[in-house]
Design a protein around this motif. Structure first.
Motif, PDB file in Angstrom:
ATOM      1  N   MET A 102      30.307  75.733  -2.822  1.00  0.00           N
ATOM      2  CA  MET A 102      30.003  74.319  -2.802  1.00  0.00           C
ATOM      3  C   MET A 102      31.093  73.569  -2.032  1.00  0.00           C
ATOM      4  O   MET A 102      32.269  73.790  -2.235  1.00  0.00           O
ATOM      5  N   THR A 103      30.672  72.693  -1.137  1.00  0.00           N
ATOM      6  CA  THR A 103      31.679  71.934  -0.389  1.00  0.00           C
ATOM      7  C   THR A 103      32.179  70.782  -1.247  1.00  0.00           C
ATOM      8  O   THR A 103      31.456  70.257  -2.085  1.00  0.00           O
ATOM      9  N   ALA A 104      33.405  70.419  -1.000  1.00  0.00           N
ATOM     10  CA  ALA A 104      34.013  69.332  -1.773  1.00  0.00           C
ATOM     11  C   ALA A 104      33.358  68.004  -1.405  1.00  0.00           C
ATOM     12  O   ALA A 104      33.023  67.767  -0.248  1.00  0.00           O
ATOM     13  N   GLU A 105      33.177  67.163  -2.392  1.00  0.00           N
ATOM     14  CA  GLU A 105      32.630  65.825  -2.166  1.00  0.00           C
ATOM     15  C   GLU A 105      33.664  64.991  -1.422  1.00  0.00           C
ATOM     16  O   GLU A 105      34.858  65.101  -1.655  1.00  0.00           O
ATOM     17  N   LEU A 159      46.078  57.241  -5.812  1.00  0.00           N
ATOM     18  CA  LEU A 159      44.660  57.611  -5.938  1.00  0.00           C
ATOM     19  C   LEU A 159      44.304  58.757  -4.991  1.00  0.00           C
ATOM     20  O   LEU A 159      43.546  59.651  -5.347  1.00  0.00           O
ATOM     21  N   GLU A 160      44.872  58.732  -3.788  1.00  0.00           N
ATOM     22  CA  GLU A 160      44.622  59.805  -2.825  1.00  0.00           C
ATOM     23  C   GLU A 160      45.104  61.137  -3.410  1.00  0.00           C
ATOM     24  O   GLU A 160      44.381  62.140  -3.406  1.00  0.00           O
ATOM     25  N   TYR A 161      46.311  61.139  -3.952  1.00  0.00           N
ATOM     26  CA  TYR A 161      46.865  62.346  -4.572  1.00  0.00           C
ATOM     27  C   TYR A 161      45.998  62.808  -5.736  1.00  0.00           C
ATOM     28  O   TYR A 161      45.649  63.985  -5.857  1.00  0.00           O
ATOM     29  N   LEU A 162      45.628  61.859  -6.595  1.00  0.00           N
ATOM     30  CA  LEU A 162      44.827  62.164  -7.783  1.00  0.00           C
ATOM     31  C   LEU A 162      43.485  62.811  -7.398  1.00  0.00           C
ATOM     32  O   LEU A 162      43.097  63.834  -7.960  1.00  0.00           O
ATOM     33  N   MET A 163      42.795  62.213  -6.452  1.00  0.00           N
ATOM     34  CA  MET A 163      41.468  62.716  -6.071  1.00  0.00           C
ATOM     35  C   MET A 163      41.557  64.046  -5.315  1.00  0.00           C
ATOM     36  O   MET A 163      40.721  64.914  -5.485  1.00  0.00           O
ATOM     37  N   GLN A 164      42.595  64.201  -4.496  1.00  0.00           N
ATOM     38  CA  GLN A 164      42.787  65.489  -3.808  1.00  0.00           C
ATOM     39  C   GLN A 164      43.070  66.590  -4.826  1.00  0.00           C
ATOM     40  O   GLN A 164      42.574  67.707  -4.700  1.00  0.00           O
ATOM     41  N   ARG A 165      43.859  66.260  -5.843  1.00  0.00           N
ATOM     42  CA  ARG A 165      44.179  67.223  -6.894  1.00  0.00           C
ATOM     43  C   ARG A 165      42.913  67.654  -7.629  1.00  0.00           C
ATOM     44  O   ARG A 165      42.822  68.789  -8.106  1.00  0.00           O
ATOM     45  N   TYR A 222      38.637  66.779  -4.267  1.00  0.00           N
ATOM     46  CA  TYR A 222      37.817  65.978  -3.367  1.00  0.00           C
ATOM     47  C   TYR A 222      38.471  65.872  -1.993  1.00  0.00           C
ATOM     48  O   TYR A 222      39.684  65.949  -1.859  1.00  0.00           O
ATOM     49  N   VAL A 223      37.634  65.693  -0.968  1.00  0.00           N
ATOM     50  CA  VAL A 223      38.122  65.396   0.370  1.00  0.00           C
ATOM     51  C   VAL A 223      38.271  63.877   0.419  1.00  0.00           C
ATOM     52  O   VAL A 223      37.328  63.151   0.132  1.00  0.00           O
ATOM     53  N   VAL A 224      39.473  63.400   0.760  1.00  0.00           N
ATOM     54  CA  VAL A 224      39.766  61.973   0.619  1.00  0.00           C
ATOM     55  C   VAL A 224      40.067  61.307   1.953  1.00  0.00           C
ATOM     56  O   VAL A 224      40.848  61.809   2.752  1.00  0.00           O
ATOM     57  N   GLY A 225      39.428  60.153   2.151  1.00  0.00           N
ATOM     58  CA  GLY A 225      39.742  59.286   3.282  1.00  0.00           C
ATOM     59  C   GLY A 225      40.306  57.996   2.718  1.00  0.00           C
ATOM     60  O   GLY A 225      40.081  57.685   1.548  1.00  0.00           O
ATOM     61  N   VAL A 226      41.045  57.239   3.538  1.00  0.00           N
ATOM     62  CA  VAL A 226      41.588  55.971   3.055  1.00  0.00           C
ATOM     63  C   VAL A 226      41.298  54.850   4.047  1.00  0.00           C
ATOM     64  O   VAL A 226      41.168  55.087   5.242  1.00  0.00           O
ATOM     65  N   VAL A 274      39.060  59.598 -13.220  1.00  0.00           N
ATOM     66  CA  VAL A 274      38.595  60.921 -12.790  1.00  0.00           C
ATOM     67  C   VAL A 274      37.284  61.276 -13.496  1.00  0.00           C
ATOM     68  O   VAL A 274      36.334  61.746 -12.879  1.00  0.00           O
ATOM     69  N   VAL A 275      37.225  61.017 -14.795  1.00  0.00           N
ATOM     70  CA  VAL A 275      36.008  61.298 -15.575  1.00  0.00           C
ATOM     71  C   VAL A 275      34.841  60.464 -15.042  1.00  0.00           C
ATOM     72  O   VAL A 275      33.735  60.974 -14.856  1.00  0.00           O
ATOM     73  N   LEU A 276      35.088  59.197 -14.780  1.00  0.00           N
ATOM     74  CA  LEU A 276      34.051  58.307 -14.256  1.00  0.00           C
ATOM     75  C   LEU A 276      33.542  58.791 -12.900  1.00  0.00           C
ATOM     76  O   LEU A 276      32.332  58.882 -12.674  1.00  0.00           O
ATOM     77  N   VAL A 277      34.458  59.129 -11.999  1.00  0.00           N
ATOM     78  CA  VAL A 277      34.084  59.607 -10.659  1.00  0.00           C
ATOM     79  C   VAL A 277      33.237  60.873 -10.779  1.00  0.00           C
ATOM     80  O   VAL A 277      32.178  60.995 -10.163  1.00  0.00           O
ATOM     81  N   ARG A 278      33.696  61.806 -11.591  1.00  0.00           N
ATOM     82  CA  ARG A 278      32.958  63.062 -11.771  1.00  0.00           C
ATOM     83  C   ARG A 278      31.561  62.796 -12.333  1.00  0.00           C
ATOM     84  O   ARG A 278      30.574  63.355 -11.865  1.00  0.00           O
TER      85      ARG A 278
END
Length: 125
Positions: A1-4, A19-25, A28-32, A114-118
Motif C-alpha cells: 500500500m502506498t503512503a497517503e 506537524l511535518e515530523y509527526l505525520m512523517q513518523r 504519511y508523505v508530507v508536503g507543506v 493523529v487518531v483523527l487523521v487516521r
C-alpha cells in the motif's frame, strides 16, 4: 500500500515543522505550504488525500482555501482538517460551514490529531 499524501498549510514555522515530523513518523508523505496561495497550488499539484489547514494565514485564509477547494471539481473531495487558535462556536461553525471535514483548536494533542487523521483517511470511500 502506498503512503497517503498529506499537505500541512500553516504560516507558523514551529507548527509546520512539528506537524511535518509527526505525520512523517506516522508513515504519511508530507508536503507543506506557508500561506493560502501556496496551499491552493499544492493541493491542485500534489492532490493530497488530506490537508491540515491553518485558518489564519497570509494571502488567503484557511476559510478561503477551503471554499476554493470545495468549488474545484478536480480536488473537491480532498479531506480538510482546519487548525486554529479560534475555538469559539461561531468559528467552528464557519469552518464546518465552508466544508471542512473536522475542526481542531490549538493547542491540540498530537496523539488526538493523529487518531483523527487516521480515522478520516480510513473512512474515505
Amino acid at each position: 500500500m502506498t503512503a497517503e499524501r498529506i499537505l500541512i498549510a500553516d504560516d507558523e514555522p514551529n507548527i509546520l515543522i512539528s506537524l511535518e515530523y509527526l505525520m512523517q513518523r506516522e508513515g504519511y508523505v508530507v508536503g507543506v505550504a506557508r500561506d493560502g496561495e501556496e496551499a491552493i497550488a499544492a493541493i491542485r499539484r500534489e492532490r493530497p488525500a488530506l490537508v491540515l489547514l491553518d485558518v489564519m494565514m497570509p494571502k488567503k485564509s484557511g476559510i478561503e482555501v477551503c471554499q476554493e477547494v470545495r468549488a474545484d471539481e478536480a480536488v473537491k473531495d480532498t479531506l480538510i482538517v482546519m487548525l486554529t487558535a479560534k475555538g469559539r462556536d461561531t468559528d467552528v461553525a464557519k469552518g464546518l460551514g465552508v466544508g471542512a471535514d473536522a475542526y481542531v483548536t490549538k493547542p491540540f494533542s498530537t496523539k488526538e490529531l493523529v487518531v483523527l487523521v487516521r480515522r478520516l483517511l480510513e473512512g474515505r470511500p
